[in-house]
Design an enzyme around this catalytic site. Sequence first.
Site, PDB file in Angstrom:
ATOM      1  N   ASN A 103      34.825  39.814  74.298  1.00  0.00           N
ATOM      2  CA  ASN A 103      35.226  38.800  75.281  1.00  0.00           C
ATOM      3  C   ASN A 103      34.813  39.174  76.702  1.00  0.00           C
ATOM      4  O   ASN A 103      35.272  38.566  77.669  1.00  0.00           O
ATOM      5  CB  ASN A 103      36.734  38.545  75.208  1.00  0.00           C
ATOM      6  CG  ASN A 103      37.082  37.678  74.008  1.00  0.00           C
ATOM      7  OD1 ASN A 103      36.239  36.918  73.527  1.00  0.00           O
ATOM      8  ND2 ASN A 103      38.314  37.776  73.536  1.00  0.00           N
ATOM      9  N   TYR A 128      27.884  29.157  80.607  1.00  0.00           N
ATOM     10  CA  TYR A 128      27.106  29.908  79.633  1.00  0.00           C
ATOM     11  C   TYR A 128      26.742  31.266  80.246  1.00  0.00           C
ATOM     12  O   TYR A 128      26.215  31.336  81.352  1.00  0.00           O
ATOM     13  CB  TYR A 128      25.838  29.117  79.279  1.00  0.00           C
ATOM     14  CG  TYR A 128      24.821  29.896  78.509  1.00  0.00           C
ATOM     15  CD1 TYR A 128      25.152  30.496  77.299  1.00  0.00           C
ATOM     16  CD2 TYR A 128      23.520  30.026  78.987  1.00  0.00           C
ATOM     17  CE1 TYR A 128      24.200  31.212  76.581  1.00  0.00           C
ATOM     18  CE2 TYR A 128      22.566  30.742  78.270  1.00  0.00           C
ATOM     19  CZ  TYR A 128      22.916  31.336  77.074  1.00  0.00           C
ATOM     20  OH  TYR A 128      21.990  32.048  76.374  1.00  0.00           O
ATOM     21  N   ALA A 129      27.069  32.328  79.533  1.00  0.00           N
ATOM     22  CA  ALA A 129      26.720  33.681  79.997  1.00  0.00           C
ATOM     23  C   ALA A 129      25.425  34.083  79.307  1.00  0.00           C
ATOM     24  O   ALA A 129      25.407  34.296  78.096  1.00  0.00           O
ATOM     25  CB  ALA A 129      27.844  34.654  79.671  1.00  0.00           C
ATOM     26  N   ASP A 143      37.797  33.729  77.309  1.00  0.00           N
ATOM     27  CA  ASP A 143      38.856  33.447  76.319  1.00  0.00           C
ATOM     28  C   ASP A 143      40.262  33.702  76.831  1.00  0.00           C
ATOM     29  O   ASP A 143      41.134  34.147  76.085  1.00  0.00           O
ATOM     30  CB  ASP A 143      38.631  34.255  75.034  1.00  0.00           C
ATOM     31  CG  ASP A 143      37.520  33.662  74.211  1.00  0.00           C
ATOM     32  OD1 ASP A 143      37.035  32.578  74.570  1.00  0.00           O
ATOM     33  OD2 ASP A 143      37.124  34.287  73.217  1.00  0.00           O
ATOM     34  N   ASP A 199      43.656  38.898  74.514  1.00  0.00           N
ATOM     35  CA  ASP A 199      42.554  39.247  73.603  1.00  0.00           C
ATOM     36  C   ASP A 199      41.462  40.013  74.353  1.00  0.00           C
ATOM     37  O   ASP A 199      40.288  39.672  74.280  1.00  0.00           O
ATOM     38  CB  ASP A 199      42.008  37.950  72.981  1.00  0.00           C
ATOM     39  CG  ASP A 199      41.191  38.191  71.713  1.00  0.00           C
ATOM     40  OD1 ASP A 199      41.228  39.322  71.182  1.00  0.00           O
ATOM     41  OD2 ASP A 199      40.520  37.244  71.269  1.00  0.00           O
ATOM     42  N   LYS A 222      32.805  25.758  73.003  1.00  0.00           N
ATOM     43  CA  LYS A 222      33.613  26.466  72.015  1.00  0.00           C
ATOM     44  C   LYS A 222      34.332  25.445  71.143  1.00  0.00           C
ATOM     45  O   LYS A 222      35.157  24.683  71.634  1.00  0.00           O
ATOM     46  CB  LYS A 222      34.608  27.344  72.775  1.00  0.00           C
ATOM     47  CG  LYS A 222      35.413  28.205  71.886  1.00  0.00           C
ATOM     48  CD  LYS A 222      35.902  29.430  72.612  1.00  0.00           C
ATOM     49  CE  LYS A 222      36.322  30.435  71.573  1.00  0.00           C
ATOM     50  NZ  LYS A 222      36.273  31.787  72.050  1.00  0.00           N
TER      51      LYS A 222
HETATM   52  P1  ATP Z   1      37.641  36.036  69.161  1.00  0.00           P
HETATM   53  O1  ATP Z   1      37.706  34.986  68.131  1.00  0.00           O
HETATM   54  O2  ATP Z   1      38.699  37.055  68.992  1.00  0.00           O
HETATM   55  O3  ATP Z   1      37.544  35.510  70.572  1.00  0.00           O
HETATM   56  P2  ATP Z   1      34.888  36.575  69.614  1.00  0.00           P
HETATM   57  O4  ATP Z   1      35.080  36.713  71.086  1.00  0.00           O
HETATM   58  O5  ATP Z   1      33.851  37.464  68.991  1.00  0.00           O
HETATM   59  O6  ATP Z   1      36.255  36.815  68.871  1.00  0.00           O
HETATM   60  P3  ATP Z   1      34.261  33.811  70.145  1.00  0.00           P
HETATM   61  O7  ATP Z   1      35.030  33.861  71.407  1.00  0.00           O
HETATM   62  O8  ATP Z   1      34.436  32.617  69.274  1.00  0.00           O
HETATM   63  O9  ATP Z   1      34.540  35.074  69.226  1.00  0.00           O
HETATM   64  O10 ATP Z   1      32.742  33.967  70.540  1.00  0.00           O
HETATM   65  C1  ATP Z   1      31.752  34.154  69.563  1.00  0.00           C
HETATM   66  C2  ATP Z   1      30.490  34.679  70.209  1.00  0.00           C
HETATM   67  O11 ATP Z   1      29.890  33.635  70.979  1.00  0.00           O
HETATM   68  C3  ATP Z   1      30.705  35.810  71.209  1.00  0.00           C
HETATM   69  O12 ATP Z   1      30.771  37.052  70.580  1.00  0.00           O
HETATM   70  C4  ATP Z   1      29.499  35.654  72.117  1.00  0.00           C
HETATM   71  O13 ATP Z   1      28.383  36.295  71.528  1.00  0.00           O
HETATM   72  C5  ATP Z   1      29.275  34.158  72.125  1.00  0.00           C
HETATM   73  N1  ATP Z   1      29.874  33.519  73.323  1.00  0.00           N
HETATM   74  C6  ATP Z   1      31.163  33.159  73.491  1.00  0.00           C
HETATM   75  N2  ATP Z   1      31.364  32.579  74.691  1.00  0.00           N
HETATM   76  C7  ATP Z   1      30.161  32.574  75.317  1.00  0.00           C
HETATM   77  C8  ATP Z   1      29.691  32.106  76.616  1.00  0.00           C
HETATM   78  N3  ATP Z   1      30.519  31.532  77.498  1.00  0.00           N
HETATM   79  N4  ATP Z   1      28.395  32.295  76.915  1.00  0.00           N
HETATM   80  C9  ATP Z   1      27.551  32.884  76.024  1.00  0.00           C
HETATM   81  N5  ATP Z   1      27.925  33.333  74.811  1.00  0.00           N
HETATM   82  C10 ATP Z   1      29.200  33.185  74.447  1.00  0.00           C
HETATM   83 MG    MG Z   2      35.828  35.400  72.370  1.00  0.00          MG
END
Ligand code: ATP
Ligand code: MG
Length: 214
Positions: A138, A89-90, A151, A133, A41
């Site tokens: 999330n 990683y999910a 998050d 959040d 991230k």
């Molecule tokens: P926010 O900024 O409010 O957290 P969000 O959750 O959509 O909004 P990010 O947390 O930046 O934004 O994540 C963006 C995208 O990346 C997610 O919607 C998801 O699809 C992917 N993602 C985030 N973390 C992971 C993870 N650990 N494994 C796989 N995909 C992930």
């Molecule tokens: Mg997020």
Amino acid sequence: MIDRAGQKIGNYQLIRLLGHGGFADVYLGEHIYLKTLAAIKVLHTQLANEDVEQFRNEAQTIAHLIHPHIIRVLDFAVDNHTPLLVMDYAPNGTLRQRHPKGEHLSLATVVSYVKQIASALQYAHDRKLIHRDVKPENMLLGQNDELLLSDFGIALVAENSRSQSTDDVVMGTMAYMAPEQLRGKTRLASDQYSLAVVVYEWLCGVKPFRGSYM
Ligand code: ATP
Ligand code: MG
């Protein structure tokens, strides 16, 4: 937005962009020696030197959250003032991807989801940590489709970069926020409020409140 795919950060090679949110871009990364996958991230914010310690402390707190329904934070770094978090990683995406807006979920599915997320929140709340959040974006899906809340608390680090922005992602997040959170008085129950908004949406296919966000 700069696409950093192909870049090397620390011991990880960024393979591709997984998605982006209100305060970060998330990449699939591969460990250059171990060949293991992780989600990296990359926060949009630039940390001043005096803020690095606060970020490190927050990363330390969330790295200690070990629970079957909480995504593990594996590492953190500050690369040229840009803060990064390395997480598990999910592989199966988010609940938002699995259930697009408007879908109604069966009661049995909702109960199963709530049990998992509520137990993750209880674990954090017992440690006086507020998620801030809670929303389907999330809630990630693990190897066996178990839910993994992601998050934790980094909303705090990101609050500065987020509050100036008015894009859809930020507005999307606001729909789940408790009134006291919007007034800057977040407490443990604010997470329960957000989870309740999510449950309402799963049951009814729409959010409980429409109209202007404020
Ligand atoms: P926010 O900024 O409010 O957290 P969000 O959750 O959509 O909004 P990010 O947390 O930046 O934004 O994540 C963006 C995208 O990346 C997610 O919607 C998801 O699809 C992917 N993602 C985030 N973390 C992971 C993870 N650990 N494994 C796989 N995909 C992930
Ligand atoms: Mg997020």
